[in-house]
Design an enzyme around this catalytic site. Structure first.
Site, PDB file in Angstrom:
ATOM      1  N   ARG A 209      -0.232  -8.640  13.620  1.00  4.01           N
ATOM      2  CA  ARG A 209      -0.843  -7.743  12.620  1.00  4.01           C
ATOM      3  C   ARG A 209      -1.597  -8.544  11.566  1.00  4.01           C
ATOM      4  NH1 ARG A 209       4.347  -5.120  10.856  1.00  4.01           N
ATOM      5  NH2 ARG A 209       3.164  -4.147   9.179  1.00  4.01           N
TER       6      ARG A 209
ATOM      7  N   ARG B  51      11.555  -1.647  10.973  1.00  4.11           N
ATOM      8  CA  ARG B  51      10.449  -0.928  11.628  1.00  4.11           C
ATOM      9  C   ARG B  51      10.105  -1.646  12.937  1.00  4.11           C
ATOM     10  NH1 ARG B  51       5.028   0.377   8.151  1.00  4.11           N
ATOM     11  NH2 ARG B  51       3.954  -0.932   9.654  1.00  4.11           N
TER      12      ARG B  51
ATOM     13  N   ARG C 296      -9.951   0.417   8.764  1.00  7.88           N
ATOM     14  CA  ARG C 296      -9.542  -0.954   9.069  1.00  7.88           C
ATOM     15  C   ARG C 296     -10.584  -1.679   9.897  1.00  7.88           C
ATOM     16  NH1 ARG C 296      -3.551   0.383   8.850  1.00  7.88           N
ATOM     17  NH2 ARG C 296      -2.631  -1.633   9.170  1.00  7.88           N
TER      18      ARG C 296
ATOM     19  N   LYS D 177       0.840  -1.216   0.000  1.00  7.00           N
ATOM     20  CA  LYS D 177       0.000   0.000   0.000  1.00  7.00           C
ATOM     21  C   LYS D 177       0.868   1.257   0.000  1.00  7.00           C
ATOM     22  CE  LYS D 177      -2.048  -1.249   3.867  1.00  7.00           C
ATOM     23  NZ  LYS D 177      -1.323  -2.515   4.137  1.00  7.00           N
TER      24      LYS D 177
ATOM     25  N   ARG E 174      11.705  -5.751   5.029  1.00  5.62           N
ATOM     26  CA  ARG E 174      11.541  -4.298   4.876  1.00  5.62           C
ATOM     27  C   ARG E 174      12.487  -3.542   5.809  1.00  5.62           C
ATOM     28  NH1 ARG E 174       5.774  -1.768   5.495  1.00  5.62           N
ATOM     29  NH2 ARG E 174       5.815  -2.911   7.455  1.00  5.62           N
TER      30      ARG E 174
HETATM   31  P1  AP5 Z   1       4.884  -1.567   1.901  1.00  2.00           P
HETATM   32  O1  AP5 Z   1       4.547  -0.774   0.687  1.00  2.00           O
HETATM   33  O2  AP5 Z   1       5.587  -0.885   3.026  1.00  2.00           O
HETATM   34  O3  AP5 Z   1       3.586  -2.362   2.406  1.00  2.00           O
HETATM   35  P2  AP5 Z   1       2.279  -1.828   3.164  1.00  2.00           P
HETATM   36  O4  AP5 Z   1       1.110  -2.532   2.575  1.00  2.00           O
HETATM   37  O5  AP5 Z   1       2.262  -0.341   3.203  1.00  2.00           O
HETATM   38  O6  AP5 Z   1       2.591  -2.474   4.574  1.00  2.00           O
HETATM   39  P3  AP5 Z   1       2.491  -1.890   6.051  1.00  2.00           P
HETATM   40  O7  AP5 Z   1       3.188  -2.915   6.915  1.00  2.00           O
HETATM   41  O8  AP5 Z   1       2.996  -0.492   6.144  1.00  2.00           O
HETATM   42  O9  AP5 Z   1       0.980  -1.958   6.292  1.00  2.00           O
HETATM   43  P4  AP5 Z   1       0.297  -1.985   7.628  1.00  2.00           P
HETATM   44  O10 AP5 Z   1      -1.103  -1.824   7.178  1.00  2.00           O
HETATM   45  O11 AP5 Z   1       0.583  -3.133   8.506  1.00  2.00           O
HETATM   46  O12 AP5 Z   1       0.988  -0.786   8.423  1.00  2.00           O
HETATM   47  P5  AP5 Z   1       0.552   0.694   8.735  1.00  2.00           P
HETATM   48  O13 AP5 Z   1       1.759   1.532   8.700  1.00  2.00           O
HETATM   49  O14 AP5 Z   1      -0.628   1.088   7.926  1.00  2.00           O
HETATM   50  O15 AP5 Z   1       5.752  -2.827   1.395  1.00  2.00           O
HETATM   51  C1  AP5 Z   1       6.286  -3.769   2.310  1.00  2.00           C
HETATM   52  C2  AP5 Z   1       7.672  -4.238   1.809  1.00  2.00           C
HETATM   53  O16 AP5 Z   1       7.505  -4.921   0.577  1.00  2.00           O
HETATM   54  C3  AP5 Z   1       8.652  -3.084   1.530  1.00  2.00           C
HETATM   55  O17 AP5 Z   1       9.939  -3.497   1.874  1.00  2.00           O
HETATM   56  C4  AP5 Z   1       8.549  -2.868   0.000  1.00  2.00           C
HETATM   57  O18 AP5 Z   1       9.761  -2.382  -0.537  1.00  2.00           O
HETATM   58  C5  AP5 Z   1       8.217  -4.275  -0.490  1.00  2.00           C
HETATM   59  N1  AP5 Z   1       7.318  -4.270  -1.653  1.00  2.00           N
HETATM   60  C6  AP5 Z   1       6.178  -3.579  -1.775  1.00  2.00           C
HETATM   61  N2  AP5 Z   1       5.586  -3.848  -2.954  1.00  2.00           N
HETATM   62  C7  AP5 Z   1       6.391  -4.742  -3.584  1.00  2.00           C
HETATM   63  C8  AP5 Z   1       6.322  -5.413  -4.846  1.00  2.00           C
HETATM   64  N3  AP5 Z   1       5.290  -5.222  -5.692  1.00  2.00           N
HETATM   65  N4  AP5 Z   1       7.309  -6.283  -5.160  1.00  2.00           N
HETATM   66  C9  AP5 Z   1       8.322  -6.502  -4.296  1.00  2.00           C
HETATM   67  N5  AP5 Z   1       8.470  -5.890  -3.101  1.00  2.00           N
HETATM   68  C10 AP5 Z   1       7.496  -5.028  -2.743  1.00  2.00           C
HETATM   69  O19 AP5 Z   1       0.023   0.546  10.238  1.00  2.00           O
HETATM   70  C11 AP5 Z   1       0.906   0.268  11.298  1.00  2.00           C
HETATM   71  C12 AP5 Z   1       0.148   0.208  12.607  1.00  2.00           C
HETATM   72  O20 AP5 Z   1      -0.490   1.489  12.867  1.00  2.00           O
HETATM   73  C13 AP5 Z   1      -1.011  -0.803  12.690  1.00  2.00           C
HETATM   74  O21 AP5 Z   1      -0.571  -2.096  13.011  1.00  2.00           O
HETATM   75  C14 AP5 Z   1      -1.876  -0.169  13.784  1.00  2.00           C
HETATM   76  O22 AP5 Z   1      -1.334  -0.402  15.053  1.00  2.00           O
HETATM   77  C15 AP5 Z   1      -1.758   1.320  13.487  1.00  2.00           C
HETATM   78  N6  AP5 Z   1      -2.813   1.758  12.562  1.00  2.00           N
HETATM   79  C16 AP5 Z   1      -2.628   2.242  11.305  1.00  2.00           C
HETATM   80  N7  AP5 Z   1      -3.821   2.534  10.737  1.00  2.00           N
HETATM   81  C17 AP5 Z   1      -4.771   2.233  11.668  1.00  2.00           C
HETATM   82  C18 AP5 Z   1      -6.188   2.288  11.652  1.00  2.00           C
HETATM   83  N8  AP5 Z   1      -6.867   2.707  10.567  1.00  2.00           N
HETATM   84  N9  AP5 Z   1      -6.842   1.890  12.760  1.00  2.00           N
HETATM   85  C19 AP5 Z   1      -6.181   1.479  13.860  1.00  2.00           C
HETATM   86  N10 AP5 Z   1      -4.834   1.373  13.935  1.00  2.00           N
HETATM   87  C20 AP5 Z   1      -4.131   1.745  12.837  1.00  2.00           C
END
Ligand code: AP5
Length: 212
Positions: free
Chosen positions: A170, A159, A87, A13, A126
Site C-alpha cells: 500500500r 484489519r 487516488r 484520514k 491499528r
Molecule cells: P487512520 O485514521 O485509520 O488512518 P487512515 O489515513 O485512514 O489510514 P488507512 O489505512 O485507512 O488509509 P488507506 O488509504 O490505506 O485505506 P483505505 O481504507 O482508504 O489511522 C491509522 C492508525 O493511526 C489508527 O490506529 C489511529 O488510531 C492512529 N492515529 C491516527 N491519527 C493519529 C494521531 N494523530 N496520533 C496518533 N495516532 C493516530 O483503503 C483501503 C484499500 O481500499 C486500498 O488499499 C485499496 O485497495 C482500496 N481503495 C480505497 N479507496 C480506493 C480508491 N480511491 N481507488 C482504488 N482503490 C481504493
C-alpha cells in the site's frame, strides 16, 4: 465547504474524518469503508474488490468511480468529506465531472503529512471493530477492554490489509500512483498541507483553521 482528505495509508484520514463528522456534521465518504461494507455484505462489488484490497493494490478506477457516483447521487446537500478518493489522476479527473454534474465543488484538499516510520507504527498497531468499524490503536487509543469495542461491544481485530506485506504494498502504491495527485490539487490552489504527526486533537484544530 466540501473537503478532500488526502495522504498516505495511516496518515489519520479516517480519524480526522470521524472528528469532522462529530464536530461539524459533515458527511463522511470513505471509499475504503464503502468497499469494506460491500465485502461484509458479499455483494458482487465486494467480491471483486476483496482480491485487490487484501494484496494492498488499488481497486480498478472505473469500479471505484461508479461507486462514488452512486454515493454522491444520494448525498443530498450536506457538506461532505472525501476520504481515500481520488487516488489516481484518472479518478481526480472523473471527480471533476461528477461534481460539475451536481453543480458543486471541493473547497479544500487537506494533505496530512506523516513520515514513513510513523505510518508503519500506526498501521501495525491499528485495530478495528469487526461490527461497527470503530478504529483503535494498541498504544495510542486502545479499547477499554482488550479486544472489545467501547461503542458496540464487537470484536476488535487487525484489519486484513494491515499485514506487513500488504502495508508495504500500500505504501509503495501510494508513492507511485497516489502521491502525484497532490500536484494536481496544488496547481489548482486547493492544497493545504498539515503536519499529521501530532496528536489527533492538534491535527484536528489545524484542519478546523484551514477549512473555516
Ligand atoms: P487512520 O485514521 O485509520 O488512518 P487512515 O489515513 O485512514 O489510514 P488507512 O489505512 O485507512 O488509509 P488507506 O488509504 O490505506 O485505506 P483505505 O481504507 O482508504 O489511522 C491509522 C492508525 O493511526 C489508527 O490506529 C489511529 O488510531 C492512529 N492515529 C491516527 N491519527 C493519529 C494521531 N494523530 N496520533 C496518533 N495516532 C493516530 O483503503 C483501503 C484499500 O481500499 C486500498 O488499499 C485499496 O485497495 C482500496 N481503495 C480505497 N479507496 C480506493 C480508491 N480511491 N481507488 C482504488 N482503490 C481504493
Amino acid at each position: 465547504m466540501n473537503i478532500l482528505l488526502f495522504g498516505p495509508p495511516g496518515a489519520g484520514k479516517g480519524t480526522q474524518a470521524a472528528l469532522l463528522t462529530q464536530n461539524k456534521g459533515m458527511l463522511h465518504i470513505s471509499t475504503g469503508d464503502l468497499f469494506r461494507n460491500n465485502i461484509k455484505n458479499k455483494t458482487p462489488l465486494g467480491l471483486e474488490a476483496q482480491g485487490y484490497m487484501s494484496k494492498g493494490e488499488l481497486v480498478p478506477d472505473q469500479l471505484t468511480i461508479n461507486m462514488v457516483d452512486d454515493v454522491l447521487k444520494s448525498a443530498g446537500s450536506k457538506p461532505f468529506i472525501l476520504d481515500g478518493f481520488p487516488r489516481t489522476k484518472n479518478q481526480a479527473l472523473a471527480l471533476e465531472t461528477l461534481l460539475e454534474k451536481r453543480k458543486t465543488s471541493i473547497g479544500k484538499v487537506v494533505f496530512l503529512n506523516v513520515d514513513n516510520s510513523l505510518l508503519m507504527a500506526r498501521l501495525t498497531g491499528r485495530r478495528v471493530c469487526k461490527k461497527c468499524g470503530a478504529v483503535y490503536h494498541i498504544k495510542n487509543s486502545p479499547p477499554k477492554k482488550d479486544g472489545i469495542c467501547d461503542s458496540c461491544g464487537g470484536e476488535v481485530v487487525l484489519r486484513p490489509d494491515d499485514s506487513d506485506e500488504a502495508i508495504e504494498k500500500r505504501l509503495s502504491v501510494y508513492e507511485e500512483t497516489t502521491r502525484p495527485v497532490k500536484d494536481y490539487y496544488r496547481d489548482k490552489n486547493l492544497l493545504a498541507e498539515i503536519d499529521g504527526s501530532e496528536s489527533s486533537e492538534k491535527v484536528f484544530k489545524k484542519i478546523e483553521k484551514v477549512i473555516c
